[in-house]
Design an enzyme around this catalytic site. Structure first.
Site, mmCIF file in Angstrom:
data_model
loop_
_atom_site.group_PDB
_atom_site.id
_atom_site.type_symbol
_atom_site.label_atom_id
_atom_site.label_comp_id
_atom_site.label_asym_id
_atom_site.label_seq_id
_atom_site.Cartn_x
_atom_site.Cartn_y
_atom_site.Cartn_z
ATOM 1 N N ALA A 180 4.132 -0.474 -2.436
ATOM 2 C CA ALA A 180 3.546 -0.978 -3.209
ATOM 3 C C ALA A 180 5.342 -0.343 -4.279
ATOM 4 O O ALA A 180 5.395 -1.886 -5.147
ATOM 5 C CB ALA A 180 2.819 -0.623 -4.104
ATOM 6 N N HIS A 225 1.283 -1.203 -0.072
ATOM 7 C CA HIS A 225 0.089 0.269 0.151
ATOM 8 C C HIS A 225 0.933 1.322 -0.207
ATOM 9 O O HIS A 225 1.573 1.542 0.988
ATOM 10 C CB HIS A 225 -0.840 0.237 1.371
ATOM 11 C CG HIS A 225 -2.232 1.244 1.512
ATOM 12 N ND1 HIS A 225 -3.220 1.617 0.369
ATOM 13 C CD2 HIS A 225 -2.044 2.070 1.788
ATOM 14 C CE1 HIS A 225 -3.740 2.690 0.642
ATOM 15 N NE2 HIS A 225 -2.726 3.092 1.860
ATOM 16 N N SER A 226 0.280 2.480 -1.105
ATOM 17 C CA SER A 226 1.096 3.440 -1.149
ATOM 18 C C SER A 226 2.729 3.079 -1.428
ATOM 19 O O SER A 226 3.060 2.276 -2.322
ATOM 20 C CB SER A 226 0.999 3.890 0.000
ATOM 21 O OG SER A 226 1.608 5.996 -0.256
ATOM 22 N N MET A 227 3.796 3.155 -0.671
ATOM 23 C CA MET A 227 5.135 3.519 -1.215
ATOM 24 C C MET A 227 5.278 2.068 -0.478
ATOM 25 O O MET A 227 6.004 1.520 -1.280
ATOM 26 C CB MET A 227 5.859 3.863 0.328
ATOM 27 C CG MET A 227 7.373 3.721 0.407
ATOM 28 S SD MET A 227 8.238 4.625 1.789
ATOM 29 C CE MET A 227 7.806 3.145 3.930
ATOM 30 N N SER A 277 -1.136 -1.056 -4.676
ATOM 31 C CA SER A 277 -2.955 0.185 -3.299
ATOM 32 C C SER A 277 -2.121 1.342 -3.383
ATOM 33 O O SER A 277 -0.570 1.383 -2.959
ATOM 34 C CB SER A 277 -3.060 -1.122 -2.519
ATOM 35 O OG SER A 277 -3.741 -0.178 -1.984
#
Length: 254
Positions: A97, A93-95, A122
């Site tokens: 990913a 998720h975010s970083m 994500s």
């Protein structure tokens, strides 16, 4: 998947049946393994969820942070060992990913080694979009200003001054890591992608998330949820159902 560093880097929040396919989850900037407790519980009957705990937070609070995506990816690979378990998938998720993608690249670059069977990416821009960005470390005020745009987890940090003070060192390191991260368009992996994004994400437009398709040789699907950057806080069951639907029941267990 067991060595001296595995227990330091991975957290398990729910018991899963023997042979359940592993899903390794990578948190967002400033985040911790505990951000995946709800997803772990939702997937417990179906997948073994292992959440990565970066240094500099929660039970690793006294450890030095890692201020680069490549450094985090290298450390995670050491913790996971030379071979991934059969049927292993990654969720970032975010970083997280970006870290998941770089870990996958490292496994695929090893002769004879296999990478993850699937990447769930994500709330993150495709890395090649960063190639023309100018890197400049953000001041604390800039980091906090961005957090104020976000919903869910970020607001909980901002609401408690003591928690914020403890979180700032990790936030500084993580924002430096993701802001400095670059990957060329030709950087690709062989597994399929499922890209996930909120329709009202203030920092990751849907088209920037969908551009991840340039980094997979095996195809990419894009799923848009209602919500912002932390859309998953309100869609845990739907997210778990999506992952279950993309995980064949007959994965090999060895």
């Amino acid at each position: 998947m067991s060595n001296s560093e595995t227990g330091l880097w991975l957290r398990r929040f729910s018991e899963s049946p023997a042979g359940a396919p592993p899903l390794i989850c990578f948190p967002h900037a400033g985040g911790a393994a505990s951000s995946f407790v709800s997803l772990s519980r939702a997937l417990a009957p179906h997948a073994e969820v292992l959440a990565v705990q970066y240094p500099g937070r929660q039970d690793r609070y006294r450890e030095r942070t890692v201020a680069s995506i490549s450094g985090l990816a290298d450390a995670v690979v050491r913790a996971l060992g030379p071979d991934l378990p059969a049927g292993c998938a990654f969720f970032g998720h975010s970083m997280g990913a970006a870290v998941a993608f770089e870990v996958a690249r490292r496994y695929e670059s090893r002769p004879g080694a296999k990478g993850p069977v699937h990447l769930y990416l994500s709330a993150c821009r495709a890395p090649f979009l960063r190639e023309t960005d100018t890197f400049r470390p953000r001041e604390d005020g800039e980091i906090l200003a961005e957090l104020r745009q976000l919903s869910g987890t970020a607001q909980a940090i901002l609401a408690d001054e003591e928690v914020l003070g403890m979180a700032l060192p990790a936030l500084r390191a993580d924002y430096r890591a993701i802001d400095a991260y670059r990957a060329p368009r030709e950087a690709r992996v062989d597994c399929p992608f499922t890209v996930l994004v909120g329709d009202a994400d203030p920092i990751v437009p849907v088209h920037d998330a969908a551009a991840w398709r340039a980094h997979s040789r095996a195809g990419t699907e894009v799923t848009v949820f209602e919500g912002g950057h932390f859309y998953l806080d309100g869609h845990t069951e739907a997210l778990a159902a999506l992952i279950r639907a993309r995980t064949p029941a007959d994965r090999p267990t060895a």
